[in-house]
Write an enzyme that holds these catalytic residues in place. Structure first.
Site, PDB file in Angstrom:
ATOM      1  N   HIS A  58       0.692  -3.811   4.601  1.00 25.51           N
ATOM      2  CA  HIS A  58      -0.481  -3.610   3.762  1.00 25.51           C
ATOM      3  C   HIS A  58       0.021  -3.324   2.345  1.00 25.51           C
ATOM      4  O   HIS A  58       1.082  -2.704   2.178  1.00 25.51           O
ATOM      5  CB  HIS A  58      -1.249  -2.400   4.300  1.00 25.51           C
ATOM      6  CG  HIS A  58      -2.709  -2.356   3.952  1.00 25.51           C
ATOM      7  ND1 HIS A  58      -3.361  -3.370   3.289  1.00 25.51           N
ATOM      8  CD2 HIS A  58      -3.644  -1.414   4.200  1.00 25.51           C
ATOM      9  CE1 HIS A  58      -4.638  -3.036   3.152  1.00 25.51           C
ATOM     10  NE2 HIS A  58      -4.839  -1.860   3.687  1.00 25.51           N
ATOM     11  N   GLN A  85       1.673   7.630   5.706  1.00 23.75           N
ATOM     12  CA  GLN A  85       2.802   7.125   4.906  1.00 23.75           C
ATOM     13  C   GLN A  85       3.068   8.025   3.696  1.00 23.75           C
ATOM     14  O   GLN A  85       4.204   8.158   3.256  1.00 23.75           O
ATOM     15  CB  GLN A  85       2.514   5.696   4.424  1.00 23.75           C
ATOM     16  CG  GLN A  85       2.596   4.666   5.538  1.00 23.75           C
ATOM     17  CD  GLN A  85       2.268   3.257   5.063  1.00 23.75           C
ATOM     18  OE1 GLN A  85       2.303   2.969   3.880  1.00 23.75           O
ATOM     19  NE2 GLN A  85       1.944   2.379   6.001  1.00 23.75           N
ATOM     20  N   GLY A 145       1.511   2.747  16.570  1.00 27.73           N
ATOM     21  CA  GLY A 145       0.063   2.904  16.758  1.00 27.73           C
ATOM     22  C   GLY A 145      -0.568   1.602  17.199  1.00 27.73           C
ATOM     23  O   GLY A 145      -0.598   1.279  18.387  1.00 27.73           O
TER      24      GLY A 145
HETATM   25  N1  LIG Z   1      -4.536  -1.536  12.772  1.00 26.85           N
HETATM   26  C1  LIG Z   1      -4.257  -2.813  12.511  1.00 26.85           C
HETATM   27  O1  LIG Z   1      -4.376  -3.675  13.363  1.00 26.85           O
HETATM   28  C2  LIG Z   1      -3.766  -3.225  11.162  1.00 26.85           C
HETATM   29  C3  LIG Z   1      -3.046  -2.349  10.381  1.00 26.85           C
HETATM   30  N2  LIG Z   1      -2.449  -2.788   9.235  1.00 26.85           N
HETATM   31  C4  LIG Z   1      -1.623  -1.875   8.467  1.00 26.85           C
HETATM   32  O2  LIG Z   1      -0.484  -1.530   9.255  1.00 26.85           O
HETATM   33  C5  LIG Z   1      -0.078  -0.193   8.977  1.00 26.85           C
HETATM   34  C6  LIG Z   1      -0.084   0.623  10.267  1.00 26.85           C
HETATM   35  O3  LIG Z   1      -1.438   0.747  10.691  1.00 26.85           O
HETATM   36  P1  LIG Z   1      -1.845   1.144  12.187  1.00 26.85           P
HETATM   37  O4  LIG Z   1      -0.977   0.439  13.148  1.00 26.85           O
HETATM   38  O5  LIG Z   1      -3.329   0.945  12.265  1.00 26.85           O
HETATM   39  O6  LIG Z   1      -1.495   2.692  12.175  1.00 26.85           O
HETATM   40  P2  LIG Z   1      -2.019   3.845  13.143  1.00 26.85           P
HETATM   41  O7  LIG Z   1      -3.170   4.546  12.532  1.00 26.85           O
HETATM   42  O8  LIG Z   1      -2.193   3.277  14.492  1.00 26.85           O
HETATM   43  O9  LIG Z   1      -0.787   4.861  13.110  1.00 26.85           O
HETATM   44  C7  LIG Z   1       0.530   4.467  13.446  1.00 26.85           C
HETATM   45  C8  LIG Z   1       1.377   5.620  13.912  1.00 26.85           C
HETATM   46  O10 LIG Z   1       1.456   6.631  12.959  1.00 26.85           O
HETATM   47  C9  LIG Z   1       1.785   7.815  13.638  1.00 26.85           C
HETATM   48  N3  LIG Z   1       1.451   8.951  12.739  1.00 26.85           N
HETATM   49  C10 LIG Z   1       0.230   9.288  12.270  1.00 26.85           C
HETATM   50  N4  LIG Z   1       0.327  10.353  11.450  1.00 26.85           N
HETATM   51  C11 LIG Z   1       1.650  10.677  11.393  1.00 26.85           C
HETATM   52  C12 LIG Z   1       2.398  11.647  10.690  1.00 26.85           C
HETATM   53  N5  LIG Z   1       1.811  12.511   9.880  1.00 26.85           N
HETATM   54  N6  LIG Z   1       3.750  11.681  10.857  1.00 26.85           N
HETATM   55  C13 LIG Z   1       4.345  10.799  11.677  1.00 26.85           C
HETATM   56  N7  LIG Z   1       3.687   9.849  12.374  1.00 26.85           N
HETATM   57  C14 LIG Z   1       2.368   9.784  12.220  1.00 26.85           C
HETATM   58  C15 LIG Z   1       0.963   7.772  14.899  1.00 26.85           C
HETATM   59  O11 LIG Z   1       1.634   8.463  15.924  1.00 26.85           O
HETATM   60  C16 LIG Z   1       0.913   6.283  15.198  1.00 26.85           C
HETATM   61  O12 LIG Z   1       1.855   5.928  16.170  1.00 26.85           O
HETATM   62  C17 LIG Z   1      -1.058   0.321   7.913  1.00 26.85           C
HETATM   63  O13 LIG Z   1      -0.484   0.057   6.660  1.00 26.85           O
HETATM   64  C18 LIG Z   1      -2.292  -0.550   8.127  1.00 26.85           C
HETATM   65  O14 LIG Z   1      -3.105  -0.677   6.991  1.00 26.85           O
HETATM   66  C19 LIG Z   1      -2.507  -4.091   8.845  1.00 26.85           C
HETATM   67  C20 LIG Z   1      -3.222  -5.014   9.574  1.00 26.85           C
HETATM   68  C21 LIG Z   1      -3.992  -4.609  10.728  1.00 26.85           C
HETATM   69 MG   LIG Z   2      -7.062  -3.265   6.717  1.00 29.42          MG
END
Ligand SMILES: NC(=O)C1=CN([C@@H]2O[C@H](COP(=O)(O)OP(=O)(O)OC[C@H]3O[C@@H](n4cnc5c(N)ncnc54)[C@H](O)[C@@H]3O)[C@@H](O)[C@H]2O)C=CC1
Ligand SMILES: [Mg+2]
Ligand SMILES: CC(=O)[C@](C)(O)C(=O)O
Ligand SMILES: [Mg+2]
Length: 374
Positions: A124, A103, A39
């Site tokens: 996280h 997750q 993502g």
């Molecule tokens: N967005 C950011 O820049 C930051 C995120 N984080 C942490 O990193 C982790 C990932 O966050 P993001 O990259 O924002 O995630 P995101 O919201 O972009 O999702 C990541 C992926 O999850 C997949 N996905 C969603 N629902 C699904 C499901 N039910 N089954 C299978 N795949 C599924 C999507 O296809 C996507 O590729 C989290 O723990 C977040 O708190 C930490 C620092 C910054």
């Molecule tokens: Mg955050």
């Protein structure tokens, strides 16, 4: 590990000098790092590690936008890009980078593949800290740790490409192999962190949720909206109100604060601004302090986690979210912002662009010559 003095308080940090990339490559040489989820964080962390010579694979649902993005980014189906379960099977370090709500849903599948000696990596502290709500309880025979980049995955990648590095926190929740420390630090360096500071899962998630709801996003939008509304209600035009509320902050003042601190910025503005800002900042602090205390309480009691799990797990989550984002996007403030941004010379014709580059470099020279210590 170095002990550094942060405003009089000593803390553990790991820098690239003491843990260089070659060391990280060595620690990770026999590992397969599986990035689960492509993502926002997934791409930044996967691409930086790949460029840093780490064996990275991506696990993502086929027939999804994120799968297509991974292909565009050079991950090859069947070689370095797999369905989630296959990546979980192949990975020795599982980087769990699905959204925090997703997750929860996928946890039973992930758990199945956490055989002894593997590592479970988060960005996280959410899933582990609120495990009464998430059900994420890892088996005892795996390492569990986190590296949490303090910024967007987009910035992590951009800064890496610019030769810079976003700073990250790291924490170890479980050290089953005796290698958790070297593994987590190696990963932190490999994803492109500038340096790593120590925390634990609970502190990471409490501070992160407070920050994003507070000064990083929620509070700042609230302040913008309130000031803009007052200026508009007193007859100021949208362009004037937007410039005095947002544009000057992001374009002129915050870059200075980033380079030299708010103290320097206060010392280098007009005496008129100085007087007023010195008089008013404590009033704003006092007015918002109770709100920040409420916010922290809501984070610490798990209320914020419950709310976000509840709303992010609903089937119509995307539509509801879109409606709320639309309200923000269509507000006069951010519509005015769109016009203001389009008027920036660098967003106009190419001739204006190159002229602006020239201005930038002279401005930089001028700026550094006005530094205090000069
Ligand atoms: N967005 C950011 O820049 C930051 C995120 N984080 C942490 O990193 C982790 C990932 O966050 P993001 O990259 O924002 O995630 P995101 O919201 O972009 O999702 C990541 C992926 O999850 C997949 N996905 C969603 N629902 C699904 C499901 N039910 N089954 C299978 N795949 C599924 C999507 O296809 C996507 O590729 C989290 O723990 C977040 O708190 C930490 C620092 C910054
Ligand atoms: Mg955050
Ligand atoms: C970018 C970041 O670190 C945030 C704001 O905490 C998040 O996206 O969760
Ligand atoms: Mg954050």
């Amino acid at each position: 590990m170095a002990k550094l003095n942060f405003g009089g308080v000593e803390e553990n940090v790991v820098t690239r000098e003491e843990f260089p990339l070659v060391k990280a490559q060595k620690v990770l040489q026999n590992e397969v790092v599986a990035i689960i989820g492509y993502g926002v964080q997934g791409p930044g962390q996967a691409l930086n590690q790949r460029d840093n010579g780490i064996h990275v694979i991506v696990g993502q649902r086929r027939n999804s936008k994120s799968w297509d993005k991974a292909v565009r980014d050079g991950f090859v189906p069947g070689e370095t890009l797999f369905e989630i379960e296959e990546a979980l099977e192949r990975g020795t370090i599982i980087c769990y980078l699905l959204s925090d709500a997703a997750q929860i849903q996928l946890w039973p599948t992930v758990k199945k593949h956490l055989t002894p000696g593997k590592a479970l990596y988060f960005s996280h502290g959410f899933g582990i800290t609120y495990n009464d709500q998430t059900g994420i309880v890892p088996p005892a025979e795996v390492d569990v740790f986190l590296v949490a980049p303090k910024g967007s995955g987009t910035s992590l990648r951009r800064m890496f490409l610019q030769g810079r590095g976003l700073n990250s926190s790291y924490a170890i929740f479980q050290d089953a192999t005796g290698r958790a420390f070297e593994r987590v630090i190696a990963l932190g360096i490999a994803i492109g962190s500038g340096y790593l500071f120590e925390t634990n899962f609970k502190k990471e998630v409490y501070s992160d949720l407070t920050g994003e709801r507070g000064t990083l996003m929620g509070a700042i939008q609230g302040l913008f909206a309130a000031q803009y509304e007052v200026l508009r209600s007193k007859g100021h035009t949208p362009s004037e109100a937007f410039n005095e509320t947002v544009e000057e902050l992001t374009q002129s003042l915050m870059p200075l604060v980033a380079e030299n601190g708010m103290d320097w910025m206060y010392a280098n503005c007009s005496t008129t601004a100085q007087r007023g800002a010195l008089d008013w900042w404590k009033k704003f602090r006092d007015a918002t302090l109770p709100v920040f205390n409420d916010l922290y309480e809501s984070v610490a009691t798990g209320k914020e986690a419950a709310k976000s799990i509840e709303s992010n797990s609903k089937p119509d989550y995307r539509e509801k979210l879109e409606a709320e984002l639309k309200e923000l996007r269509e507000s006069e403030l951010w519509q005015a912002g769109k016009t203001v941004r389009s008027l920036r010379p660098e967003n106009q014709d190419p001739a204006a662009k190159s002229e602006n580059k020239l201005h930038k470099s002279t401005a930089k020279q001028k700026f550094s010559s006005t530094l205090y210590h000069d």
